[in-house]
Design a protein around this motif. Sequence first.
Motif, PDB file in Angstrom:
ATOM      1  N   GLY A 199      -1.372 -36.911 -17.850  1.00  0.00           N
ATOM      2  CA  GLY A 199      -0.736 -37.839 -16.929  1.00  0.00           C
ATOM      3  C   GLY A 199      -1.083 -37.545 -15.486  1.00  0.00           C
ATOM      4  N   ARG A 200      -1.117 -36.280 -15.108  1.00  0.00           N
ATOM      5  CA  ARG A 200      -1.425 -35.909 -13.727  1.00  0.00           C
ATOM      6  C   ARG A 200      -2.865 -36.239 -13.353  1.00  0.00           C
ATOM      7  N   LEU A 201      -3.768 -36.176 -14.330  1.00  0.00           N
ATOM      8  CA  LEU A 201      -5.178 -36.424 -14.027  1.00  0.00           C
ATOM      9  C   LEU A 201      -5.610 -37.855 -14.332  1.00  0.00           C
ATOM     10  N   ALA A 202      -4.661 -38.702 -14.752  1.00  0.00           N
ATOM     11  CA  ALA A 202      -5.034 -40.048 -15.194  1.00  0.00           C
ATOM     12  C   ALA A 202      -5.812 -40.803 -14.127  1.00  0.00           C
ATOM     13  N   GLY A 203      -5.412 -40.690 -12.871  1.00  0.00           N
ATOM     14  CA  GLY A 203      -6.087 -41.416 -11.805  1.00  0.00           C
ATOM     15  C   GLY A 203      -7.430 -40.847 -11.424  1.00  0.00           C
ATOM     16  N   ASN A 204      -7.762 -39.650 -11.938  1.00  0.00           N
ATOM     17  CA  ASN A 204      -9.032 -39.003 -11.608  1.00  0.00           C
ATOM     18  C   ASN A 204      -9.972 -38.918 -12.804  1.00  0.00           C
ATOM     19  N   ARG A 205      -9.537 -39.498 -13.942  1.00  0.00           N
ATOM     20  CA  ARG A 205     -10.373 -39.404 -15.134  1.00  0.00           C
ATOM     21  C   ARG A 205     -11.621 -40.265 -14.964  1.00  0.00           C
ATOM     22  N   VAL A 206     -12.734 -39.762 -15.475  1.00  0.00           N
ATOM     23  CA  VAL A 206     -14.017 -40.456 -15.370  1.00  0.00           C
ATOM     24  C   VAL A 206     -14.377 -41.004 -16.741  1.00  0.00           C
ATOM     25  N   ALA A 207     -14.854 -42.231 -16.770  1.00  0.00           N
ATOM     26  CA  ALA A 207     -15.233 -42.856 -18.045  1.00  0.00           C
ATOM     27  C   ALA A 207     -16.254 -42.000 -18.780  1.00  0.00           C
ATOM     28  N   ALA A 208     -16.134 -41.970 -20.111  1.00  0.00           N
ATOM     29  CA  ALA A 208     -16.998 -41.115 -20.928  1.00  0.00           C
ATOM     30  C   ALA A 208     -18.480 -41.391 -20.687  1.00  0.00           C
ATOM     31  N   GLU A 209     -18.837 -42.664 -20.442  1.00  0.00           N
ATOM     32  CA  GLU A 209     -20.254 -42.992 -20.223  1.00  0.00           C
ATOM     33  C   GLU A 209     -20.784 -42.345 -18.942  1.00  0.00           C
ATOM     34  N   GLY A 210     -19.905 -42.115 -17.987  1.00  0.00           N
ATOM     35  CA  GLY A 210     -20.344 -41.545 -16.721  1.00  0.00           C
ATOM     36  C   GLY A 210     -20.365 -40.038 -16.694  1.00  0.00           C
ATOM     37  N   ARG A 211     -19.911 -39.404 -17.767  1.00  0.00           N
ATOM     38  CA  ARG A 211     -19.887 -37.939 -17.791  1.00  0.00           C
ATOM     39  C   ARG A 211     -20.485 -37.388 -19.080  1.00  0.00           C
ATOM     40  N   ARG A 212     -21.345 -38.157 -19.697  1.00  0.00           N
ATOM     41  CA  ARG A 212     -21.977 -37.691 -20.938  1.00  0.00           C
ATOM     42  C   ARG A 212     -22.725 -36.395 -20.677  1.00  0.00           C
ATOM     43  N   GLY A 213     -22.512 -35.399 -21.530  1.00  0.00           N
ATOM     44  CA  GLY A 213     -23.168 -34.119 -21.355  1.00  0.00           C
ATOM     45  C   GLY A 213     -22.464 -33.203 -20.373  1.00  0.00           C
ATOM     46  N   ARG A 214     -21.257 -33.569 -19.945  1.00  0.00           N
ATOM     47  CA  ARG A 214     -20.487 -32.742 -19.015  1.00  0.00           C
ATOM     48  C   ARG A 214     -19.228 -32.225 -19.703  1.00  0.00           C
ATOM     49  N   GLY A 215     -18.635 -31.188 -19.144  1.00  0.00           N
ATOM     50  CA  GLY A 215     -17.471 -30.583 -19.765  1.00  0.00           C
ATOM     51  C   GLY A 215     -16.152 -31.186 -19.328  1.00  0.00           C
ATOM     52  N   ALA A 216     -15.950 -31.343 -18.022  1.00  0.00           N
ATOM     53  CA  ALA A 216     -14.680 -31.842 -17.513  1.00  0.00           C
ATOM     54  C   ALA A 216     -14.523 -33.323 -17.803  1.00  0.00           C
ATOM     55  N   THR A 217     -13.295 -33.743 -17.988  1.00  0.00           N
ATOM     56  CA  THR A 217     -12.995 -35.152 -18.235  1.00  0.00           C
ATOM     57  C   THR A 217     -12.622 -35.881 -16.952  1.00  0.00           C
ATOM     58  N   ALA A 218     -12.371 -35.134 -15.864  1.00  0.00           N
ATOM     59  CA  ALA A 218     -11.870 -35.730 -14.632  1.00  0.00           C
ATOM     60  C   ALA A 218     -12.470 -35.030 -13.425  1.00  0.00           C
ATOM     61  N   ASN A 219     -12.189 -35.588 -12.261  1.00  0.00           N
ATOM     62  CA  ASN A 219     -12.713 -35.027 -11.012  1.00  0.00           C
ATOM     63  C   ASN A 219     -11.624 -35.029  -9.936  1.00  0.00           C
ATOM     64  N   PRO A 220     -10.545 -34.262 -10.157  1.00  0.00           N
ATOM     65  CA  PRO A 220      -9.437 -34.270  -9.198  1.00  0.00           C
ATOM     66  C   PRO A 220      -9.826 -33.610  -7.883  1.00  0.00           C
ATOM     67  N   ASP A 221      -9.153 -34.005  -6.804  1.00  0.00           N
ATOM     68  CA  ASP A 221      -9.402 -33.385  -5.505  1.00  0.00           C
ATOM     69  C   ASP A 221      -9.006 -31.916  -5.540  1.00  0.00           C
ATOM     70  N   GLY A 222      -9.691 -31.107  -4.730  1.00  0.00           N
ATOM     71  CA  GLY A 222      -9.356 -29.698  -4.621  1.00  0.00           C
ATOM     72  C   GLY A 222      -8.001 -29.501  -3.973  1.00  0.00           C
ATOM     73  N   ARG A 223      -7.400 -28.349  -4.227  1.00  0.00           N
ATOM     74  CA  ARG A 223      -6.035 -28.106  -3.772  1.00  0.00           C
ATOM     75  C   ARG A 223      -5.896 -27.991  -2.257  1.00  0.00           C
TER      76      ARG A 223
END
Length: 365
Positions: free
Chosen positions: A6-30
């Motif tokens: 839920g916290r990362l929902a707004g930062n999740r990247v579509a699967a087609e755009g991250r094929r071959g990558r580990g993370a599911t999202a790209n949240p801003d740094g703290r």
Amino acid sequence: MGEAAGRLAGNRVAAEGRRGRGATANPDGRFEATRREAFDDGWHLDEVARRRTEVTVERARTLITRNSSPDISFDRSINPYRGCEHGCIYCFARPNHAYAGLSPGLDFETKLFAKAEAGALLERELSAPGYRPRTIALGTATDPYQPIEREHRLTRAVLEVLARFRHPVGLVTKSNLILRDRDLLAEMAAQKLVKVAISVTTLDPVLARRMEPRAPHPLKRIEAIEGLASVGVPVMAIVAPIIPSLNDHEIEAILERVRAAGAREANYVLLRLPHELDDLVGDWFAEHYPGRRAHVFSLLRGARGGKAYDAAFGTRMIGQGPYADLIRRRFTLAKRRLGFDEEPLRQTTELFCPPPRVGEQLALF
């Protein structure tokens, strides 16, 4: 989907755009003053752009990093690269990308930094008056043999300087690219100047591809152990991280394989979830193993005093409590049964000898 999802929902990247990558999202740094979220405005592109690897040349002023942590065996380290294309979802170095104003998510594995002139920087630091040698750990945060090393060859340059200075080094990697440097490593091993740690997280290629999408196949890592051991390079295998209900059942099988391949020592680390890593790993579980997430995080928190992460020295690597004790006992018994060395091999500092600089007169005596 769970709290982290839920916290990362707004930062999740579509699967087609991250094929071959580990993370599911790209949240801003703290440390960022603003927070960004993706928003569906109704305009759908026919094709989602895939994230490509970008490498920025970094002009570092120094190469050696010092630490005073009482629970690790080295007080200095070198990481030729920041960020890591291997994309291991569990990597404890992900939160460091926030210091560069980047995301610990997909940015960590796609926006990389290469420390140019690494060899020259190291030579200058080792030649400084009053420098006292102790083993340098190479690759403690990001893998020194990640794919961009093929082009940039910074790790090779660092090793060439260390060999010339006869300076002790310990390498940590999960890549069979290290076999490219067998010539240097064998030469240094003959002088008791080097030890290599190879990370083998799982023997299951499907799980490995999900957890470590651009890291070499598990069998390639076993081959790296064999290749190094065959030329006399001492190898330690690291089962890291151990993740409850995901790879913990493989401990004995992994130790058997790496021992047969020639590993002399073995160690492990229980999964650590500092800062943003808690949410990133939670979201990864929500996508790949949704039914296990609650159980996994319950066991981890039980081993971390009820918290997602406990940075206390002495227990941060292995945890405490019933689950952590069970892992420790299993690992100890398996090592003893398989004949791993009880004491770690130490590298010598007695051969350290800075070569004369250009124009510098050699001493007669």
